[in-house]
Design a protein around this motif. Structure first.
Motif, mmCIF file in Angstrom:
data_model
loop_
_atom_site.group_PDB
_atom_site.id
_atom_site.type_symbol
_atom_site.label_atom_id
_atom_site.label_comp_id
_atom_site.label_asym_id
_atom_site.label_seq_id
_atom_site.Cartn_x
_atom_site.Cartn_y
_atom_site.Cartn_z
ATOM 1 N N UNK A 1 3.752 7.575 -1.735
ATOM 2 C CA UNK A 1 3.861 7.252 -3.161
ATOM 3 C C UNK A 1 2.633 6.480 -3.630
ATOM 4 N N UNK A 2 2.208 5.506 -2.830
ATOM 5 C CA UNK A 2 1.038 4.717 -3.207
ATOM 6 C C UNK A 2 -0.220 5.581 -3.227
ATOM 7 N N UNK A 3 -0.360 6.460 -2.242
ATOM 8 C CA UNK A 3 -1.539 7.316 -2.175
ATOM 9 C C UNK A 3 -1.601 8.241 -3.388
ATOM 10 N N UNK A 4 -0.455 8.831 -3.765
ATOM 11 C CA UNK A 4 -0.425 9.685 -4.962
ATOM 12 C C UNK A 4 -0.839 8.892 -6.198
ATOM 13 N N UNK A 5 -0.310 7.688 -6.334
ATOM 14 C CA UNK A 5 -0.659 6.850 -7.473
ATOM 15 C C UNK A 5 -2.140 6.527 -7.526
ATOM 16 N N UNK A 6 -2.714 6.241 -6.367
ATOM 17 C CA UNK A 6 -4.150 5.935 -6.303
ATOM 18 C C UNK A 6 -4.963 7.151 -6.725
ATOM 19 N N UNK A 7 -4.642 8.318 -6.203
ATOM 20 C CA UNK A 7 -5.414 9.510 -6.569
ATOM 21 C C UNK A 7 -5.239 9.866 -8.043
ATOM 22 N N UNK A 8 -4.070 9.619 -8.610
ATOM 23 C CA UNK A 8 -3.882 9.857 -10.042
ATOM 24 C C UNK A 8 -4.776 8.916 -10.859
ATOM 25 N N UNK B 1 -1.485 4.176 12.002
ATOM 26 C CA UNK B 1 -0.563 5.164 12.570
ATOM 27 C C UNK B 1 0.022 6.079 11.497
ATOM 28 N N UNK B 2 -0.165 5.713 10.222
ATOM 29 C CA UNK B 2 0.314 6.543 9.113
ATOM 30 C C UNK B 2 -0.805 7.417 8.533
ATOM 31 N N UNK B 3 -1.861 7.618 9.313
ATOM 32 C CA UNK B 3 -2.999 8.406 8.850
ATOM 33 C C UNK B 3 -2.591 9.823 8.453
ATOM 34 N N UNK B 4 -1.691 10.446 9.204
ATOM 35 C CA UNK B 4 -1.259 11.807 8.864
ATOM 36 C C UNK B 4 -0.536 11.848 7.519
ATOM 37 N N UNK C 1 -2.046 1.224 -5.790
ATOM 38 C CA UNK C 1 -0.990 1.662 -6.699
ATOM 39 C C UNK C 1 0.356 1.182 -6.188
ATOM 40 N N UNK C 2 1.312 1.128 -7.099
ATOM 41 C CA UNK C 2 2.672 0.739 -6.746
ATOM 42 C C UNK C 2 3.377 1.880 -6.044
ATOM 43 N N UNK C 3 4.415 1.546 -5.318
ATOM 44 C CA UNK C 3 5.227 2.542 -4.627
ATOM 45 C C UNK C 3 5.809 1.942 -3.368
ATOM 46 N N UNK C 4 6.919 2.501 -2.940
ATOM 47 C CA UNK C 4 7.575 2.006 -1.726
ATOM 48 C C UNK C 4 6.912 2.547 -0.464
ATOM 49 N N UNK C 5 6.526 3.821 -0.496
ATOM 50 C CA UNK C 5 5.981 4.452 0.704
ATOM 51 C C UNK C 5 4.472 4.625 0.578
ATOM 52 N N UNK C 6 3.841 4.861 1.714
ATOM 53 C CA UNK C 6 2.407 5.132 1.703
ATOM 54 C C UNK C 6 2.112 6.379 0.876
ATOM 55 N N UNK D 1 -3.241 -7.004 -2.708
ATOM 56 C CA UNK D 1 -1.836 -7.287 -3.008
ATOM 57 C C UNK D 1 -1.027 -7.085 -1.723
ATOM 58 N N UNK D 2 -0.134 -8.001 -1.409
ATOM 59 C CA UNK D 2 0.602 -7.922 -0.139
ATOM 60 C C UNK D 2 1.386 -6.624 0.056
ATOM 61 N N UNK D 3 1.877 -6.032 -1.040
ATOM 62 C CA UNK D 3 2.677 -4.807 -0.929
ATOM 63 C C UNK D 3 1.826 -3.546 -0.782
ATOM 64 N N UNK D 4 0.528 -3.659 -0.992
ATOM 65 C CA UNK D 4 -0.364 -2.493 -0.923
ATOM 66 C C UNK D 4 -0.547 -2.045 0.520
ATOM 67 N N UNK D 5 -0.409 -0.743 0.727
ATOM 68 C CA UNK D 5 -0.602 -0.146 2.047
ATOM 69 C C UNK D 5 -1.902 0.639 2.142
#
Length: 128
Positions: free
Chosen positions: A48-55, A82-85, A41-46, A112-116
């Motif tokens: 934001x992306x995680x929320x988008x993916x779950x939605x 390191x961003x697991x939490x 999913x799109x988003x600047x932070x992990x 996609x390169x921007x995907x975290x």
């Protein structure tokens, strides 16, 4: 057993690739297994992306008569372990019942390169 591969209407359509978003496996006893392709999913932070993916996952499951409560297995690919939490705190917002089986991997990059983060799930729907 009946297997249906689909890209539900309203769901993000596969970009630059040929695959199905959902594999629906209907069992003789009426139960259904759902295998969802990896989602980003799109988003600047992990977070934001995680929320988008779950939605998106929630919408794909709903299109098949299921919900996040039906998830029995989750595989997560993170570009920075390191961003697991940060990922885990968002995941707990969406998966509130009994925890599914789980695997988490660190990968150097995603589609996609921007995907975290990329997440794939398996859900089981058992008739009442």
């Amino acid at each position: 057993m009946n297997v249906t591969l689909t890209n539900p209407a309203g769901a993000p359509q596969p970009a630059n690739a040929y695959y199905s978003q959902v594999a629906r496996v209907e069992q003789a006893d009426g139960s259904v297994l759902l295998f969802l392709s990896g989602q980003i999913a799109a988003g600047e932070t992990l977070a934001e992306q995680t929320r988008g993916v779950f939605e998106t996952i929630d919408a794909l499951l709903a299109s098949q008569g299921a919900s996040l409560a039906d998830v029995i297995n989750i595989r997560t690919y993170l570009t920075d372990i390191t961003k697991l939490d940060e990922y885990g705190s968002v995941r707990r917002e969406f998966l509130t019942g009994t925890a599914p089986t789980s695997m988490t991997f660190e990968v150097p990059r995603l589609f996609r390169p921007e995907a975290q983060v990329e997440i794939e799930v398996v859900a089981a729907v058992v008739p009442a």
